[in-house]
Scaffold this active site. Structure first.
Site, short mmCIF file in Angstrom:
data_model
loop_
_atom_site.label_atom_id
_atom_site.label_comp_id
_atom_site.label_asym_id
_atom_site.label_seq_id
_atom_site.Cartn_x
_atom_site.Cartn_y
_atom_site.Cartn_z
N HIS A 87 -5.04 38.21 -5.17
CA HIS A 87 -4.45 37.21 -4.96
C HIS A 87 -2.79 36.34 -5.18
O HIS A 87 -2.30 35.91 -5.17
CB HIS A 87 -5.38 35.40 -4.24
CG HIS A 87 -5.95 35.67 -3.63
ND1 HIS A 87 -5.35 35.03 -2.63
CD2 HIS A 87 -7.25 35.89 -3.39
CE1 HIS A 87 -6.74 35.33 -1.56
NE2 HIS A 87 -8.01 36.43 -2.00
N LYS B 172 -3.50 41.66 1.70
CA LYS B 172 -2.36 40.33 1.43
C LYS B 172 -0.99 40.16 1.65
O LYS B 172 -0.21 40.56 2.86
CB LYS B 172 -3.38 39.46 -0.05
CG LYS B 172 -4.48 39.66 0.20
CD LYS B 172 -4.90 39.20 -0.93
CE LYS B 172 -6.54 38.79 -0.10
NZ LYS B 172 -7.92 39.15 -1.45
N SER C 294 -10.11 33.23 -5.90
CA SER C 294 -9.39 32.79 -4.14
C SER C 294 -9.97 31.11 -3.80
O SER C 294 -9.12 30.89 -3.30
CB SER C 294 -9.67 33.81 -3.09
OG SER C 294 -11.38 33.69 -3.34
C1 LIG Z 1 -9.03 40.18 -0.58
C2 LIG Z 1 -9.51 40.32 -2.50
C3 LIG Z 1 -10.30 41.78 -2.09
C4 LIG Z 1 -9.93 43.02 -0.76
O1 LIG Z 1 -9.46 43.26 -0.32
P1 LIG Z 1 -9.33 44.30 0.74
O2 LIG Z 1 -7.92 44.79 0.64
O3 LIG Z 1 -9.29 43.00 1.66
O4 LIG Z 1 -11.06 44.62 -0.01
C5 LIG Z 1 -10.10 41.97 -3.61
N1 LIG Z 1 -10.72 40.83 -5.13
C6 LIG Z 1 -10.37 40.10 -4.11
C7 LIG Z 1 -9.42 39.28 -5.72
C8 LIG Z 1 -9.13 39.50 -3.45
O5 LIG Z 1 -9.15 38.20 -3.01
#
Ligand SMILES: *Cc1c(COP(=O)(O)O)cnc(C)c1O
Length: 425
Positions: free
Chosen positions: A224, A256, A196
């Site tokens: 992502h 996301k 990310s």
């Molecule tokens: C955003 C993200 C998470 C967290 O996701 P949530 O559903 O908001 O807890 C976990 N792992 C990765 C790689 C992320 O980018």
């Protein structure tokens, strides 16, 4: 508890906050007064172009997604008032999980209230003493914490970290693991699909090959990458032309690209999912995903499967953004994803630049220590399929203005940046 402890805590806390404030590292929460979309209404700033959300496919404010949430609420009410194994599983949970499994083309999936929760479930539940978990050094905080939790719960479960995306380093760790008499069980390799902070991607075909050489399982958290990577948005494996079944388990988020509300999942073999249902502490002891979200996420995945052209639209907007950032005078890290990081080094500087960009009508967040290492602060521009070429033009104009102001005020030219790996957390 002694009186001295009660006094020490507030002053210690205030001291920490003050040091963040005085070094310009204090985060200010911006308040949005309408839906998440290409533009958002921000308290104190009005309508601005939103370039910091993970709303990659523009589904957070999609009429069908919103209607599905309403329908979920009408049909099931607010929730289950129970954990899933007691009386907390609605048929909308079952439908969502079948949808996720078919989206990937794997046997089964199970939902969680977040991907954070999914990562805190998978390792402590599926790993056993004698196993070893081998993790990329830049993996997401939830993977790191999931592994920490697993090794603290299960004595005799081992862990190792390999240099970011370095297949020789991974091969070394796996060879060491096989030579270690204490490692008698399964070896697990875990990676983000898309990282990310850099926007770079895991080399999944090579990872698979190294895993196969040493008989290790591969877990990919593609939070992502889902909805972003590959021709139909299946994720990083599709980008590499790799069948989903070559990955042993996926973890991912519904917060996301897939609707943006919240929620996460694990997808993979039926047996692995069945064990999670029996033993996963985050769902044995915590409520299910709310029905509104189960229904809106299900609809978001349906829309993605029906309209894969959204993924190409996103890619077109990313290409425009990258051209605009470069024309404005900044350097953007190369990446095939929807994440465009502009390295500006200093944390306080990144925060000040993002504040100025907000005044110029674009909402971009500056990331600094401790999210990225000291000296690697950056502006992270994120693109959505909801954006238009006009929005990309607004970004370019704002960045060009910022660039002119920054070059004058600092003599600290942001163009000449060293592109380096960052070690998050
Ligand atoms: C955003 C993200 C998470 C967290 O996701 P949530 O559903 O908001 O807890 C976990 N792992 C990765 C790689 C992320 O980018």
């Amino acid at each position: 508890m002694s009186t001295s402890t009660a006094i020490a805590f507030p002053s210690r806390t205030e001291q920490i906050l003050e040091s963040l404030r005085s070094s310009g590292q204090l985060k200010l929460l911006q308040v949005i007064e309408g839906p998440m979309d290409a533009t958002v209404r921000l308290r104190g700033f009005g309508e601005v172009v939103c370039l910091c959300s993970n709303n990659y496919l523009g589904l957070a404010n999609h009429p069908e997604v919103i209607e599905a949430a309403h329908e979920g609420l009408r049909r099931y009410g607010a929730g289950t008032a129970s954990v899933r194994f007691i009386c907390g599983t609605f048929d909308c949970h079952e439908r969502l999980e079948a949808r996720i499994a078919s989206f990937y083309g794997v046997e089964a999936a199970y939902s969680f209230t977040s991907c954070w929760n999914a990562n805190e479930a998978i390792f402590p539940t599926l790993c056993e003493p004698g196993d070893m978990i081998v993790s990329d050094e830049l993996n997401h905080a939830s993977i790191i914490d999931g592994i920490r939790l697993a090794v603290s719960i299960k004595k005799g479960l081992h862990r190792a970290v390999y240099k970011h995306n370095d297949m020789n380093a991974l091969d070394d760790r796996l060879r060491e693991a096989r030579a270690n008499a204490a490692v008698t069980g399964t070896i697990w390799v875990v990676t983000d699909g898309v990282f990310s902070m850099e926007g770079d991607i895991a080399d999944l075909p090579s990872l698979r090959e190294v895993c196969d050489r040493h008989g290790a399982l591969l877990v990919v958290d593609d939070s992502h990458g889902t909805g972003v990577m590959g021709a139909t948005g299946r994720g990083t494996h599709e980008h590499w032309g790799m069948p989903a079944t070559r990955v042993d388990f996926f973890t991912g988020t519904l917060g996301k690209a897939l609707g943006g509300a919240a929620g996460g999942y694990i997808a993979g073999s039926r047996a692995g999912i069945d064990l999670l249902i029996q033993r996963g502490r985050p769902t044995l002891f915590s409520n299910a995903l709310p029905c509104t979200v189960a229904c809106s996420a299900d609809k978001a995945i349906e829309v993605l499967m029906r309209e894969p052209q959204r993924v190409q639209r996103l890619r077109d907007m990313v290409a425009l953004a990258r051209e605009g950032i470069t024309r404005a005078g900044f350097q953007v890290l190369k990446s095939p994803t929807a994440i465009c990081p502009i390295i500006v080094h200093d944390t306080a500087r990144a925060i000040a630049m993002s504040r100025r960009l907000l005044e110029l009508g674009v909402f971009v967040i500056g990331f600094g220590y401790p999210v990225v290492p000291e000296g690697h602060a950056r502006l992270r521009v994120q693109i959505s399929a909801a954006h238009t070429p006009e929005h990309m033009r607004t970004l370019e104009i704002a960045l060009a203005k910022l660039y002119a102001e920054t070059a004058v005020s600092a003599g600290n030219d942001p163009r000449h940046t060293e592109v380096g790996g960052s070690r998050a957390r």
